[in-house]
Design a protein around this motif. Structure first.
Motif, short mmCIF file in Angstrom:
data_model
loop_
_atom_site.label_atom_id
_atom_site.label_comp_id
_atom_site.label_asym_id
_atom_site.label_seq_id
_atom_site.Cartn_x
_atom_site.Cartn_y
_atom_site.Cartn_z
N SER A 19 -4.54 -0.55 -2.24
CA SER A 19 -4.38 0.89 -2.47
C SER A 19 -3.49 1.15 -3.68
N MET A 20 -3.59 2.34 -4.22
CA MET A 20 -2.76 2.71 -5.36
C MET A 20 -1.28 2.63 -4.98
N PHE A 21 -0.93 3.07 -3.77
CA PHE A 21 0.46 3.03 -3.33
C PHE A 21 0.97 1.60 -3.20
N SER A 22 0.20 0.74 -2.53
CA SER A 22 0.66 -0.64 -2.34
C SER A 22 0.76 -1.37 -3.68
N GLN A 23 -0.11 -1.03 -4.63
CA GLN A 23 -0.03 -1.66 -5.95
C GLN A 23 1.16 -1.15 -6.74
N ALA A 24 1.47 0.13 -6.61
CA ALA A 24 2.63 0.69 -7.32
C ALA A 24 3.93 0.12 -6.75
N LYS A 25 3.98 -0.08 -5.44
CA LYS A 25 5.19 -0.60 -4.79
C LYS A 25 5.34 -2.10 -5.00
N GLY A 26 4.23 -2.83 -4.89
CA GLY A 26 4.28 -4.29 -5.07
C GLY A 26 5.36 -4.92 -4.21
N LEU A 27 6.23 -5.71 -4.81
CA LEU A 27 7.29 -6.40 -4.07
C LEU A 27 8.65 -5.73 -4.23
N MET A 28 8.67 -4.51 -4.75
CA MET A 28 9.93 -3.79 -4.90
C MET A 28 10.59 -3.60 -3.53
#
Length: 117
Positions: A19-28
């Motif tokens: 998802s766009m959210f999971s990709q934006a968050k990544g491992l942050m």
């Protein structure tokens, strides 16, 4: 499971960022990941990508893959301040704990295998 084309295991603990959210968050905001971990980003279509390590307190090895799941570039990103880019259009990004590329003897041109398209 993330495997080399010869069947050797690169990572057994795999998480997908679709998802766009999971990709934006990544491992942050994570404090660490296990040595057997990989986060696989599946992009909706091939494109050039830039990555940052803001709020990631541990270093990473990154694989950039074409649509054929062949490595087109590898890079090491330092914690907090690392920056990297794919250099060309790619379909997949795989983030691994630092040192995984050398431990698994990965290089440009290698084919990797995983579920999820």
């Amino acid at each position: 499971m993330l495997l080399k084309s010869n069947g050797d295991v690169i990572a057994s603990d795999v998480e997908y960022a679709k998802s766009m959210f999971s990709q934006a968050k990544g491992l942050m905001f994570r404090s660490s990941v296990p040595d057997s971990y990989a986060m696989i980003f599946i992009l909706p279509s091939p494109k050039k990508i830039s990555l940052h390590m803001l709020f990631v307190p541990f270093p990473l090895d990154v694989l950039f893959l074409g649509a054929d799941k062949r490595i087109v570039k590898t890079t090491y990103l330092r914690s907090w301040v690392g920056l990297g880019d794919s250099g060309e259009k790619i379909k997949y990004i795989i983030e691994l704990p630092a040192g995984a590329v050398s431990r698994s003897d990965l290089s440009v041109g290698d084919h990797v295998m995983f579920d999820g398209s």
